[in-house]
Design a protein around this motif. Structure first.
Motif, PDB file in Angstrom:
ATOM      1  N   LEU A  47       0.808  -1.221   0.000  1.00  0.00           N
ATOM      2  CA  LEU A  47       0.000   0.000   0.000  1.00  0.00           C
ATOM      3  C   LEU A  47       0.843   1.274   0.000  1.00  0.00           C
ATOM      4  N   MET A  48       2.100   1.176   0.458  1.00  0.00           N
ATOM      5  CA  MET A  48       2.916   2.383   0.607  1.00  0.00           C
ATOM      6  C   MET A  48       2.990   3.166  -0.710  1.00  0.00           C
ATOM      7  N   GLY A  49       2.659   4.452  -0.637  1.00  0.00           N
ATOM      8  CA  GLY A  49       2.688   5.280  -1.838  1.00  0.00           C
ATOM      9  C   GLY A  49       1.402   5.229  -2.636  1.00  0.00           C
TER      10      GLY A  49
ATOM     11  N   THR B 281      -1.706   5.199  -1.042  1.00  0.00           N
ATOM     12  CA  THR B 281      -2.838   5.533  -0.167  1.00  0.00           C
ATOM     13  C   THR B 281      -3.758   6.590  -0.774  1.00  0.00           C
TER      14      THR B 281
END
Lengths: 499, 355
Positions: free
Chosen positions: A354-356, A358
């Motif tokens: 999920l990082m980046g 959101t």
């Protein structure tokens, strides 16, 4: 038969890492263990070294069953292991690192002179020169590797396990290491070599065992095999050779001008760096690691502000901007050290993916978990990431699978500019082929890619232009057509002759 | 089917720990010459023996839950907020002052008091975070030291400028708050007040926040690997101040509900001597910073404390033995007596000497 591992089975939850694996080692033999990431090589060796307990199966040494409950047991039985990441104290001397655990004593005191003498004796006996009084941190990686092997020999190892020993070495250091392995084998030591570099394996090994999905797919003599056969056994299909097709180069996406970065020391970490990366172009940076590549990437990605110069992304000045601003200006980043920068080990596969992302998967600050699972799930199936589920913690994934997850995550940002730092470090041939294919496809679509790799072959294969870094400076630029391994090596070494 | 098995497995560990803790307690009871069965029975009665004792335990758990939630939030973000005690007393004093001096209807002053408590605790905590971010002062040490400033400051305020001069008792306390602004009791004649509902709601909200929001995600990532969070574009500075504010806000709210629901005035030492703040931190540590687990652990700690008082009232066993039992229980619960050890032994015997 010196060592036999018979029908070893080991499962982590629902995933079987080893399924009835049998493995035999003769005295004086160099036995390579090859296979894709997650094939079970490391698990098998961790079992042998007493770091894991198998669910079933038997280990025999000289025909006698033994039980390995801890690395201490393994060492006592003459089995030593050199890990992929070196386990040395860099602020201590070479001799101190080698005698650790069995220090020579003078009364109650540590006898440093005796330790140094032991070290010299050992290094002469096995033909591996080291300076006993030097601090380990000041030794090049190739020497550190040597120290690790001497440490294992000092502990009295007859069987030495080497886990991906050439990953961090320069081509010259690799040659020296392979030579040393051969010499030690001739003196009667036995080696188990875990590697994914087939050319090195074929060069040094006597026997090669191939693992796929936790099972042995074959054991062959190195003299009777070749890279194609081994690749087929590893991935279960033929590999396709990818070629770079010509493409129209567009306008500059990333422009660096006069970037400078002072370190704590007198010498600048980055010195007047100027170059650009354009649409539809892969620019490769070659260089021995530690010559400013990491700092350069940190400056470009916003993790570190430069002391001078400008960084323009899509025409926008971003030097010194925070990471989130640079990312939204159009950057994605495959980091060079996946464990340090690329993941949170305690977080799940879905959370790491999920990082980046959101911004795209939320409504009023609430995460749209279904969409996120669908997104990450799609990567898992497309990239063939081996994971129990999306809720599996990242620490349970093998290095290569983690790397695939990171690559998928950063490619999916769909940014005009992508940093690919060591995109295939420690990754097997199948995954490497796939990651290279994805990078080339992104280039074909007009993406601008900055590639940093310590693997010359990778830089040569993918890049349209190659820049060479030395001591924080750009010391050369070569077009893909003009570049050869020799020319680059020469520039990397500062123009001095290379062997 | 799976879930039932999982629940049974996850229950086994704390159950074993409680049995082991009680066994150590039994030794302590025997040493002081008490009867083990009777003592434990009195403890149980003191904590859960009747509706009155049950609500009493829940009332005691209320501030511990709130403080624990705040500490859990900070821990999840990777920040060791040890300043709950200072944030608690500042929140309590702010709530009392607000209700005493603010004009208007009682309900409005009550809400203003709660908000003042949250704000005071939050600012005190965020201040520590700012010192860390701006001057690289160690957060753990700063939050610990700020406790002294806060408790001594509130003690001074209660003893001098805000001292209640109407009563005859020479206590360091403010005047009694207007009854209209009190938090309502949940049951007639019981100590349990509406603050407990706030604590339960806070638990659920924090759980949902951590699981379902972007900020909750960023906080977990920041706590899990700060370099990864920074690489991914999470803004550490802002998030740190915000999570420290929320963390202290929970402690401040705990102080406010105690003032508005139990003491009805600010009384120096009333919140520090029961050790609410440290019990809250303990609850968080026991539960590994999980919000739901923190609330349960807070309840367990409160029950041990009220149970210990019941034991002291009705047996000859001194209160200190309850502390020993409490400490033993915490030690055993926090020791990860996982079953892997037992499993490995089993595997070994099954496969002979081979493995």
């Amino acid at each position: 038969m010196l060592l036999e591992m018979d029908a070893i089975t080991k499962s982590y939850g629902s995933v079987a890492a080893n399924k009835g694996v049998s493995f035999k080692l003769r005295k004086g033999e160099v036995h390579a263990l090859v296979g894709e990431n997650g094939a079970g090589k490391t698990t098998l060796m961790r079992i042998l070294y007493g770091m894991e307990t198998p669910d079933s199966g038997m280990i025999k040494l000289n025909g006698r069953p033994v039980s390995m409950n801890s690395p201490m047991d393994a060492i006592r039985n003459g089995i030593g292991m050199v890990h992929q990441h070196f386990m040395l104290f860099s602020s201590f001397t070479v001799a101190e690192n080698i005698v650790i655990g069995r220090e020579p004593e003078k009364g109650v005191l540590f006898d440093r002179k005796a330790a140094a003498a032991e070290t010299v004796k050992l290094s002469e006996q096995y033909g591996m020169p080291v300076d006993p009084w030097k601090k380990v941190g000041e030794c090049p990686l190739g020497v550190q590797q040597r120290i690790e092997i001497l440490k294992v020999l000092y502990q009295g190892a007859e069987v030495i396990i080497l886990d991906e020993p050439t990953g961090v070495l320069t081509p010259l250091e690799v040659k020296e290491l392979l030579l040393a392995i051969r010499q030690l084998a001739d003196q009667g030591k036995s080696f188990i070599l875990i590697s994914h570099k087939l050319n090195e394996v074929l060069e040094v090994a006597d026997v090669i065992t191939v693992l796929r999905d936790g099972e042995v797919t074959g054991t062959v003599k190195a003299s009777e095999s070749n890279e194609e056969q081994l690749s087929r056994m590893m991935v279960g299909r033929n590999l396709v050779q990818q070629a770079r097709a010509g493409i129209q180069i567009g306008k500059p996406v990333l422009e660096l001008a006069g970037i400078g970065l002072k370190g704590g020391k007198a010498k600048a970490l980055l010195d007047n760096i100027t170059f650009s990366v354009r649409e539809g172009e892969i620019v490769g940076i070659a260089g021995i690691s530690g010559n400013g590549q990491s700092e350069l990437l940190q400056v470009i990605s916003g993790l570190c502000a430069p002391d001078s110069g400008s960084v323009k992304l899509q025409g926008k000045e971003v030097a010194g901007s925070p990471v989130h601003a640079i990312r939204s200006a159009g950057m994605a980043h495959i980091p060079e050290d996946r464990y340090q920068w690329g993941v949170s080990k305690d977080a799940t596969v879905a959370e790491n993916g999920l990082m980046g992302h959101t911004k795209r998967h939320q409504r009023l600050g609430i995460l749209e978990r279904k969409d996120i699972r669908a997104m990450v799930g799609e990567w898992v199936s497309r990239f063939g990431i081996k994971t129990g589920s999306l809720a599996t913690k990242a620490q349970h994934l093998s290095g290569g699978n983690l790397q695939k997850l990171i690559v998928a995550r950063e490619l999916a940002q769909e940014t005009p500019f992508l940093i690919a730092a060591e995109p295939t470090r420690g990754v097997d041939v199948g995954a490497m082929e796939m990651i290279h294919g994805e990078l080339l496809r992104r280039r074909q679509e007009g993406g601008a890619i900055l590639l940093v790799s310590s693997e010359l072959s990778e830089v040569l294969k993918l890049s349209d232009r190659i820049l060479v870094m030395l001591e924080g400076k750009m010391v050369g630029e070569l077009s893909a057509e003009a570049a050869t391994e020799e020319k680059i090596s020469l520039l990397m070494a500062g123009g001095k002759a290379v062997v | 089917m799976f879930s039932l098995k999982n629940i049974a497995q996850s229950m086994l560990q704390p159950l074993l720990a409680i049995i082991a803790g009680l066994a150590v307690g039994a030794i302590a009871i025997l040493i002081v010459g008490g009867s083990v069965g009777e003592t434990y029975m009195e403890m149980w009665k003191g904590a859960f023996g009747s509706f009155y004792f049950l609500t009493n335990t829940l009332a005691r758990a209320t501030p511990i839950i709130l403080i624990g939630l705040g500490v859990a939030l900070a821990f999840r973000a990777g920040f060791f907020n040890m300043g709950s005690e200072g944030q608690l007393v500042l929140g309590a004093l702010a709530a009392a002052v607000t209700v005493i001096y603010l004009p208007g209807p009682g309900w409005l002053r009550m809400i203003a008091g709660l908000l003042a408590g949250i704000t005071a605790g939050g600012i005190w905590s965020a201040f520590a975070g700012w010192l860390d971010a701006r001057f690289r002062l160690n957060l753990l040490i700063v939050t610990l030291l700020l406790n002294y400033i806060a408790t001594l400051f509130t003690g001074y305020m209660a003893a001098y400028p805000l001292k209640d001069k109407t009563g005859s008792a020479a206590m360091a306390q403010t005047v009694m708050l207007d009854k209209a602004a009190w938090l309502p009791k949940l049951f007639q004649g019981m100590t349990l007040h509406a603050g407990f509902i706030l604590a339960v709601a806070g638990t659920l909200l924090l759980y949902l926040f951590m699981k379902h929001t972007v900020k909750g995600y960023e906080i977990s990532m920041l706590g899990g690997n700060p370099l990864f969070a920074g690489y991914g574009g999470v803004q550490r500075g802002k998030l740190m101040i915000a999570s420290m504010f929320a963390s202290g806000g929970f402690a401040g709210l705990a102080g406010a509900v105690e003032v508005l629901g139990t003491q009805y005035r600010f009384l120096d030492g009333a919140l520090t001597s029961p050790g609410y703040a440290w019990s809250g931190i303990m609850a968080t540590l026991l539960a590994g910073s999980n919000p739901l687990g923190t609330a349960l652990a807070a309840l367990l700690l409160a029950a041990l404390q009220t149970g210990g008082m019941g034991m002291e009232r009705n047996t000859d066993v001194p209160l200190e033995v309850s502390s020993i039992i409490q400490a033993a229980l915490i030690l055993f619960v926090s020791a990860k007596l996982t079953l892997s050890f037992i499993k490995r032994k089993k595997a070994r015997s099954k496969n002979g000497s081979a493995v």
